[in-house]
Enzyme design. Structure first.
Site, PDB file in Angstrom:
ATOM      1  CD  GLU A 171       0.780   0.382   2.888  1.00 28.10           C
ATOM      2  OE1 GLU A 171       0.717   1.553   2.723  1.00 28.10           O
ATOM      3  OE2 GLU A 171       1.896  -0.046   3.730  1.00 28.10           O
ATOM      4  CD  GLU A 312       7.479   2.122  -0.638  1.00 27.57           C
ATOM      5  OE1 GLU A 312       8.183   1.224  -1.401  1.00 27.57           O
ATOM      6  OE2 GLU A 312       7.727   3.111  -0.528  1.00 27.57           O
TER       7      GLU A 312
END
Length: 344
Positions: A171, A312
């Site tokens: 994310e 991430e």
């Protein structure tokens, strides 16, 4: 209300045969510990004793949060757009780790508060430009939650149909650790203060301000139903990741769950459809304080403990070689009988 994907719980009756297969390999019994447990999980997901993990895809879901208007983040929402651009340019940490791990990376625009230019690695799935401020009212409508869940599930199913064996989730969204803290607070459940951490880098004053804003949001609504919790406190990238967990599980693909924020999405997916837990591989134990309560709530055992809190999908990428090693144990390692008989 949109129907959720139909997920089949793993057939545990096959586990003894898989354990026997592993026990017969050319190694001492149980000598590979957690890797053997992971091998069993992969085989049960695949429904065969020789699972493949060659093709892996990291999906980085991006979205903005209205909570940033109340100061829950040390950075402005504009950083979300900048980091999405960095990911698409191939220069973020996740890109470097994906190259090392041999995984493809795509970015999903779930709810970035800007119009993004087309890019070959960008999946446009925007529900709206960012969530609303959860400190003042519901972050999302019920329809927006349903749309994000459905779009996430569809993206995961399409990846499976494209031939990816493993999906990893990540994310990017300034303010999303605040949203995740509220979700874990209600879905675990766990005390809110223990779920709130530094996120992207708060000092003591910033952390106190963040906690005060999140306490205001929590006091505003007493939701405990998973869909309602997502509507009250969720971010679009988190809700869409929850949908992706459900979609991957429905397609019988293992899902590598990253850290705190991705874990909040996975916990929401499990609360929505408990069988989804069978398909989750928890990559690492995050340094975010709320992650411990989340892992207990999900009955999860992470593979790594490296003090990570970047997001991430970086933790999932670091765990991917362990997933591939577990599958190779089943496929490639000779049996002890064959070794002793010289049948190599």
């Amino acid at each position: 209300m949109t129907a959720l994907p139909d997920i089949t719980a793993l057939d545990r009756s096959q586990e003894p045969a898989l354990r026997a297969l592993l026990d017969g390999k050319a190694k001492p019994l149980g000598a590979l510990g957690r890797i053997e447990d992971l091998a069993v999980q992969l085989a049960l997901i695949a429904g065969r004793p020789d699972p493949t993990t060659d093709r892996a895809l990291l999906l980085v879901f991006a979205g903005d949060h209205g909570l940033t208007e109340s100061g829950v983040s040390a950075y402005p929402s504009a950083v979300t757009v900048a980091m999405v651009a960095t990911l698409l340019a191939g220069r973020a940490t996740a890109n470097a780790f994906a190259q090392v791990a041999g995984a493809e990376l795509r970015v999903v625009d779930a709810g970035v508060a800007a119009d993004l230019a087309p890019h070959p690695a960008l999946i446009f799935a925007k529900v709206r430009k960012g969530s609303r401020n959860a400190a003042l009212g519901p972050a999302l409508s019920a329809d927006e939650v349903d749309s994000a869940l459905a779009r996430g599930a569809a993206i995961a199913r399409e990846a499976a149909a494209e031939g990816f064996d493993v999906l990893a989730l990540g994310e990017m969204g300034i303010g999303n650790s605040g949203s995740a803290a509220l979700l874990v607070h209600r879905l675990a459940p766990a005390p809110l203060a223990g779920c709130v951490g530094p996120g992207a880098g708060h000092d003591a004053a910033g952390l106190a301000r963040k906690l005060a804003v999140l306490e205001q949001a929590a006091a505003r609504a007493d939701a405990v139903d998973p869909r309602e919790v997502l509507a009250q406190f969720g971010g679009l990238e988190i809700v869409m990741m929850a949908g992706a967990v459900l979609g991957a599980a429905a397609a019988r693909r293992p899902v590598l769950v990253d850290g705190f924020i991705c874990g909040a999405a996975a916990l929401a997916a499990i609360r929505l459809v408990p069988a989804a837990a069978d398909y989750c591989i928890w990559a690492h134990r995050s340094a975010e304080p709320g992650h411990a309560a989340m892992l207990v709530a999900a009955d999860a055992r992470p593979l790594l403990d490296l003090g990570l809190r970047l997001g991430e999908g970086t933790g999932g990428l670091l765990a991917l070689p362990l997933v591939r090693a577990a599958a190779a144990l089943l496929r490639e390692v000779a049996s002890l009988d064959d070794v002793l008989a010289g049948r190599l």
